[in-house]
Motif scaffolding. Structure first.
Motif, PDB file in Angstrom:
ATOM      1  N   THR A 142      -6.244  19.051  -3.185  1.00  6.98           N
ATOM      2  CA  THR A 142      -6.874  18.336  -2.067  1.00  6.98           C
ATOM      3  C   THR A 142      -6.379  16.897  -2.007  1.00  6.98           C
ATOM      4  OG1 THR A 142      -8.840  19.726  -2.314  1.00  6.98           O
ATOM      5  CG2 THR A 142      -9.087  17.689  -1.056  1.00  6.98           C
ATOM      6  N   GLY A 143      -6.314  16.241  -3.157  1.00  8.73           N
ATOM      7  CA  GLY A 143      -5.791  14.872  -3.187  1.00  8.73           C
ATOM      8  C   GLY A 143      -4.342  14.803  -2.737  1.00  8.73           C
ATOM      9  N   PHE A 144      -3.549  15.790  -3.138  1.00 10.32           N
ATOM     10  CA  PHE A 144      -2.145  15.837  -2.742  1.00 10.32           C
ATOM     11  C   PHE A 144      -2.007  15.929  -1.217  1.00 10.32           C
ATOM     12  CE2 PHE A 144       1.747  18.249  -1.864  1.00 10.32           C
ATOM     13  CZ  PHE A 144       2.688  17.501  -2.543  1.00 10.32           C
ATOM     14  N   LEU A 182       0.830  -1.205   0.000  1.00  7.87           N
ATOM     15  CA  LEU A 182       0.000   0.000   0.000  1.00  7.87           C
ATOM     16  C   LEU A 182       0.865   1.256   0.000  1.00  7.87           C
ATOM     17  CD1 LEU A 182      -2.827   1.307   0.266  1.00  7.87           C
ATOM     18  CD2 LEU A 182      -2.510   1.193   2.734  1.00  7.87           C
ATOM     19  N   TYR A 183       1.958   1.207   0.753  1.00  7.73           N
ATOM     20  CA  TYR A 183       2.847   2.368   0.843  1.00  7.73           C
ATOM     21  C   TYR A 183       3.459   2.695  -0.514  1.00  7.73           C
ATOM     22  CZ  TYR A 183       6.494   5.416   2.651  1.00  7.73           C
ATOM     23  OH  TYR A 183       7.309   6.492   2.891  1.00  7.73           O
ATOM     24  N   GLU A 184       3.935   1.683  -1.238  1.00  8.22           N
ATOM     25  CA  GLU A 184       4.542   1.907  -2.539  1.00  8.22           C
ATOM     26  C   GLU A 184       3.518   2.418  -3.549  1.00  8.22           C
ATOM     27  OE1 GLU A 184       5.000  -0.996  -0.874  1.00  8.22           O
ATOM     28  OE2 GLU A 184       7.091  -0.779  -0.281  1.00  8.22           O
ATOM     29  N   LEU A 185       2.302   1.890  -3.496  1.00  6.95           N
ATOM     30  CA  LEU A 185       1.245   2.347  -4.393  1.00  6.95           C
ATOM     31  C   LEU A 185       0.894   3.807  -4.119  1.00  6.95           C
ATOM     32  CD1 LEU A 185      -0.845   1.543  -6.574  1.00  6.95           C
ATOM     33  CD2 LEU A 185      -2.387   0.998  -4.691  1.00  6.95           C
ATOM     34  N   LEU A 186       0.818   4.174  -2.847  1.00  3.52           N
ATOM     35  CA  LEU A 186       0.520   5.559  -2.503  1.00  3.52           C
ATOM     36  C   LEU A 186       1.637   6.513  -2.919  1.00  3.52           C
ATOM     37  CD1 LEU A 186      -1.227   5.310   0.960  1.00  3.52           C
ATOM     38  CD2 LEU A 186      -2.211   6.067  -1.180  1.00  3.52           C
ATOM     39  N   ILE A 187       2.886   6.063  -2.832  1.00  3.41           N
ATOM     40  CA  ILE A 187       4.008   6.895  -3.275  1.00  3.41           C
ATOM     41  C   ILE A 187       3.914   7.165  -4.777  1.00  3.41           C
ATOM     42  CG2 ILE A 187       6.514   6.875  -3.661  1.00  3.41           C
ATOM     43  CD1 ILE A 187       5.926   7.606  -0.874  1.00  3.41           C
ATOM     44  N   PHE A 235      -1.904  10.907   4.829  1.00  2.00           N
ATOM     45  CA  PHE A 235      -1.998   9.451   4.983  1.00  2.00           C
ATOM     46  C   PHE A 235      -0.610   8.808   4.958  1.00  2.00           C
ATOM     47  CE2 PHE A 235      -3.269   5.143   3.564  1.00  2.00           C
ATOM     48  CZ  PHE A 235      -4.135   4.858   4.611  1.00  2.00           C
ATOM     49  N   LEU A 236       0.269   9.260   4.058  1.00  2.00           N
ATOM     50  CA  LEU A 236       1.640   8.731   4.014  1.00  2.00           C
ATOM     51  C   LEU A 236       2.407   9.085   5.286  1.00  2.00           C
ATOM     52  CD1 LEU A 236       2.697   9.361   0.322  1.00  2.00           C
ATOM     53  CD2 LEU A 236       2.462   7.167   1.458  1.00  2.00           C
TER      54      LEU A 236
END
Length: 116
Positions: free
Chosen positions: A62-64, A2-7, A70-71
């Motif tokens: 906003t998404g940023f 999940l962390y790599e996908l979010l990055i 979250f990260l």
């Protein structure tokens, strides 16, 4: 995972956000069009680019920020979990005496820093 996908999503959103900010016209850009600069014709129509670009920039920003928070939360929790496992010493509980004392334990080999 999940962390790599979010990055990856975070980087894509950041690059698109930078692109949208650089494409937008400033408030003083309409002044040149009134003097015949020819920049009044835009891709999105004469007045439609402001709403589309502004709304898209706001959504991307906003998404940023949401992904950033979250990260940061995921990273802080991973650091705390790592710190808990670094201080484990299995023999520490067995070597401590039952009654704590303020006097340090003596060395059995009679070596000291004070010369005789």
């Amino acid at each position: 995972m999940l962390y790599e996908l979010l990055i990856v999503i975070y980087l894509i959103v950041a690059l698109i956000l930078i692109g949208f900010i650089l494409i937008q016209q400033g408030k003083g850009a309409d002044m040149g069009a009134s003097f015949g600069a020819g920049s009044s014709a835009t891709i999105f129509g004469s007045s439609g680019s402001g709403n589309f670009m502004s709304k898209t920039t706001a959504i991307l920003a906003t998404g940023f920020f949401v992904i950033s928070l979250f990260l940061g939360n995921l990273t802080a929790q991973a650091t705390k979990k790592g710190d808990e496992w670094n201080n484990l010493n299995p023999g520490a509980e067995q070597t401590q005496s039952l009654e704590p004392s303020d006097v340090p334990a003596s060395d059995d080999n009679n070596e000291s820093d004070v010369p005789n």
